[in-house]
Design a protein around this motif. Structure first.
Motif, mmCIF file in Angstrom:
data_model
loop_
_atom_site.group_PDB
_atom_site.id
_atom_site.type_symbol
_atom_site.label_atom_id
_atom_site.label_comp_id
_atom_site.label_asym_id
_atom_site.label_seq_id
_atom_site.Cartn_x
_atom_site.Cartn_y
_atom_site.Cartn_z
ATOM 1 N N ASN A 83 -3.677 9.456 136.961
ATOM 2 C CA ASN A 83 -4.279 9.809 138.252
ATOM 3 C C ASN A 83 -4.436 8.591 139.146
ATOM 4 O O ASN A 83 -4.237 8.673 140.362
ATOM 5 C CB ASN A 83 -5.639 10.482 138.038
ATOM 6 N N LEU A 84 -4.790 7.463 138.560
ATOM 7 C CA LEU A 84 -4.927 6.240 139.362
ATOM 8 C C LEU A 84 -3.576 5.830 139.936
ATOM 9 O O LEU A 84 -3.481 5.423 141.101
ATOM 10 C CB LEU A 84 -5.518 5.110 138.513
ATOM 11 N N ALA A 85 -2.529 5.931 139.123
ATOM 12 C CA ALA A 85 -1.187 5.560 139.577
ATOM 13 C C ALA A 85 -0.692 6.519 140.661
ATOM 14 O O ALA A 85 -0.006 6.106 141.608
ATOM 15 C CB ALA A 85 -0.216 5.545 138.400
ATOM 16 N N LEU A 86 -1.028 7.785 140.540
ATOM 17 C CA LEU A 86 -0.657 8.748 141.576
ATOM 18 C C LEU A 86 -1.377 8.427 142.872
ATOM 19 O O LEU A 86 -0.781 8.441 143.962
ATOM 20 C CB LEU A 86 -0.992 10.167 141.115
ATOM 21 N N ASN A 87 -2.640 8.117 142.778
ATOM 22 C CA ASN A 87 -3.430 7.830 143.976
ATOM 23 C C ASN A 87 -2.915 6.610 144.731
ATOM 24 O O ASN A 87 -2.928 6.593 145.965
ATOM 25 C CB ASN A 87 -4.898 7.619 143.591
ATOM 26 N N THR A 88 -2.447 5.586 144.008
ATOM 27 C CA THR A 88 -1.970 4.362 144.663
ATOM 28 C C THR A 88 -0.539 4.477 145.170
ATOM 29 O O THR A 88 -0.040 3.565 145.834
ATOM 30 C CB THR A 88 -2.055 3.162 143.697
ATOM 31 N N PHE A 105 -12.312 14.483 137.816
ATOM 32 C CA PHE A 105 -11.797 13.137 138.088
ATOM 33 C C PHE A 105 -11.874 12.830 139.579
ATOM 34 O O PHE A 105 -12.268 11.722 139.979
ATOM 35 C CB PHE A 105 -10.358 13.011 137.593
ATOM 36 N N ASN A 106 -11.502 13.798 140.409
ATOM 37 C CA ASN A 106 -11.615 13.605 141.859
ATOM 38 C C ASN A 106 -13.061 13.309 142.263
ATOM 39 O O ASN A 106 -13.325 12.406 143.052
ATOM 40 C CB ASN A 106 -11.132 14.855 142.596
ATOM 41 N N ALA A 107 -13.989 14.092 141.718
ATOM 42 C CA ALA A 107 -15.400 13.927 142.070
ATOM 43 C C ALA A 107 -15.940 12.577 141.608
ATOM 44 O O ALA A 107 -16.698 11.913 142.335
ATOM 45 C CB ALA A 107 -16.223 15.057 141.451
ATOM 46 N N ASP A 108 -15.556 12.158 140.412
ATOM 47 C CA ASP A 108 -16.070 10.910 139.853
ATOM 48 C C ASP A 108 -15.481 9.675 140.513
ATOM 49 O O ASP A 108 -16.116 8.609 140.533
ATOM 50 C CB ASP A 108 -15.784 10.845 138.344
ATOM 51 N N ASN A 109 -14.276 9.796 141.054
ATOM 52 C CA ASN A 109 -13.572 8.625 141.559
ATOM 53 C C ASN A 109 -13.264 8.670 143.060
ATOM 54 O O ASN A 109 -12.601 7.769 143.575
ATOM 55 C CB ASN A 109 -12.256 8.442 140.791
ATOM 56 N N GLY A 110 -13.754 9.703 143.744
ATOM 57 C CA GLY A 110 -13.553 9.788 145.184
ATOM 58 C C GLY A 110 -12.097 9.952 145.582
ATOM 59 O O GLY A 110 -11.682 9.447 146.630
ATOM 60 N N LEU A 111 -11.306 10.662 144.762
ATOM 61 C CA LEU A 111 -9.892 10.859 145.055
ATOM 62 C C LEU A 111 -9.645 12.245 145.641
ATOM 63 O O LEU A 111 -10.516 13.106 145.609
ATOM 64 C CB LEU A 111 -9.054 10.680 143.780
ATOM 65 N N ASP A 112 -8.445 12.432 146.185
ATOM 66 C CA ASP A 112 -8.079 13.726 146.764
ATOM 67 C C ASP A 112 -6.698 14.114 146.250
ATOM 68 O O ASP A 112 -5.718 14.152 146.992
ATOM 69 C CB ASP A 112 -8.093 13.638 148.292
ATOM 70 N N LEU A 113 -6.649 14.387 144.947
ATOM 71 C CA LEU A 113 -5.416 14.841 144.310
ATOM 72 C C LEU A 113 -5.490 16.354 144.179
ATOM 73 O O LEU A 113 -6.552 16.904 143.900
ATOM 74 C CB LEU A 113 -5.248 14.195 142.930
ATOM 75 N N VAL A 114 -4.362 17.025 144.373
ATOM 76 C CA VAL A 114 -4.374 18.488 144.408
ATOM 77 C C VAL A 114 -3.266 19.046 143.517
ATOM 78 O O VAL A 114 -2.223 18.414 143.334
ATOM 79 C CB VAL A 114 -4.197 19.010 145.849
ATOM 80 N N ASN A 147 -14.292 12.640 124.598
ATOM 81 C CA ASN A 147 -15.450 12.097 125.320
ATOM 82 C C ASN A 147 -15.376 12.283 126.828
ATOM 83 O O ASN A 147 -16.293 11.888 127.548
ATOM 84 C CB ASN A 147 -15.650 10.612 124.992
ATOM 85 N N ASP A 148 -14.279 12.881 127.365
ATOM 86 C CA ASP A 148 -14.268 13.160 128.796
ATOM 87 C C ASP A 148 -14.977 14.491 129.027
ATOM 88 O O ASP A 148 -14.905 15.398 128.185
ATOM 89 C CB ASP A 148 -12.831 13.209 129.332
ATOM 90 N N PRO A 149 -15.699 14.632 130.136
ATOM 91 C CA PRO A 149 -16.617 15.764 130.317
ATOM 92 C C PRO A 149 -15.997 17.144 130.146
ATOM 93 O O PRO A 149 -16.553 17.990 129.447
ATOM 94 C CB PRO A 149 -17.137 15.557 131.743
ATOM 95 N N THR A 150 -14.863 17.409 130.787
ATOM 96 C CA THR A 150 -14.330 18.765 130.730
ATOM 97 C C THR A 150 -13.811 19.121 129.345
ATOM 98 O O THR A 150 -14.011 20.238 128.867
ATOM 99 C CB THR A 150 -13.208 18.966 131.765
ATOM 100 N N ASN A 151 -13.159 18.189 128.677
ATOM 101 C CA ASN A 151 -12.639 18.490 127.346
ATOM 102 C C ASN A 151 -13.740 18.516 126.294
ATOM 103 O O ASN A 151 -13.636 19.237 125.301
ATOM 104 C CB ASN A 151 -11.530 17.508 126.965
#
Length: 287
Positions: A83-88, A105-114, A147-151
């Motif tokens: 996700n970080l690589a996609l955002n950059t 992930f979007n909420a936690d990191n301020g991203l706008d991936l769809v 350990n990630d929230p959704t999983n």
């Protein structure tokens, strides 16, 4: 000499056409010309976990190539870097996650991936470590969960479905171990990186493992002590999506990518290759 001139002229015209990208013109010895026009080729980079996503993408490469699209697959072994690589902008898309994880992930990191479409569903399973019978788990048994929230929430819901604990009413896909209200076997919930669970079974009684990491860890889904069922709420909620940056949803090459990944050819590949550990999203929803 006239024949030699014709050959040189043909080569020069062909070279010039390639430089323009898309139109090829040839001239034969009699001076007749033929023009062929084709769509300009494009390369897209898609990030994915090695199994099963990268394997599915490799199966899609020939169909994409037929439409002038070169698919470059970039493999990742975690749930963060794609996700970080996609955002950059290092990737054009990624394919490794389900919608709840993307939302979190979007909420936690301020991203706008769809998302631009779902492809497949991986049943999450409970696998044996030092214990091989869910009904006979010892008091204080160690239970590994992602350990990630959704999983983690998904894992806890599967444990609840199998009568091992009870979660606070309404916890749902946001559940954490703090939402456990009944724990008759005093299970010790051990949170760890999802990719490490299959490798850590020797130090756990059982572990709840995502399908892709079960596969990459050499586990057979047929040997799972319990698993999510196709056609369940989980099958709809946790189907894997192809994600892109907001604003790129209508890029033609990315629309073609999702069309190929949702094709019957790829659905058949998934069904025939993964023996139930992975199911096409439309099949999972329909069963």
């Amino acid at each position: 000499m006239k024949k030699l001139f014709g050959i040189v002229l043909t080569a020069a015209l062909a070279f010039g056409a390639v430089g323009c990208g898309g139109t090829t013109t040839t001239t034969d010895e009699t001076g007749d010309t033929t023009t062929n026009t084709s769509a300009e080729s494009v390369t897209i980079k898609v990030g994915a976990n090695p199994t099963p996503q990268a394997e599915i993408l490799k199966a899609a490469q020939p169909a994409l190539a037929e439409q002038g699209i070169t698919l470059e697959i970039v493999e990742f072994n975690d749930y963060v870097q794609p996700n970080l690589a996609l955002n950059t902008g290092d990737l054009d898309a990624n394919y490794f996650q389900h919608q709840p994880y993307l939302d979190q992930f979007n909420a936690d990191n301020g991203l706008d991936l769809v998302p631009i479409g779902t492809v497949h569903y991986e049943p999450m399973g409970i696998f044996a470590g030092n214990s091989t019978d869910l009904a006979a788990l010892p008091d204080g048994a160690k239970v590994g969960v992602p350990n990630d929230p959704t999983n983690e929430a998904r894992a806890l819901l599967l444990l609840e479905e199998n009568g091992l604990l009870t979660l606070k009413e309404g916890a749902g896909v946001a559940a954490t171990k703090l939402d456990i209200v009944e724990n008759p076997k005093n299970l010790e919930i051990v949170e760890m990186e999802a990719a490490q669970l299959a490798l850590s079974l020797g130090s756990l009684d059982i572990a709840v493992i995502n399908g892709n990491y079960a596969l990459s860890g050499g586990l057979d889904i047929a040997n799972a002590l319990a698993m999510e069922e196709a056609g369940s709420l989980a099958a709809d909620t946790y189907a894997n999506v192809v994600a892109v940056r907001s604003g790129d949803e209508s890029r033609p090459e990315l629309q073609t990518l999702i069309e190929v990944l949702q094709s019957q050819e790829i659905a058949d590949f998934i069904t025939e290759t993964f023996n139930g550990a992975v199911a096409p999203a439309n099949t999972a929803a329909a069963e």
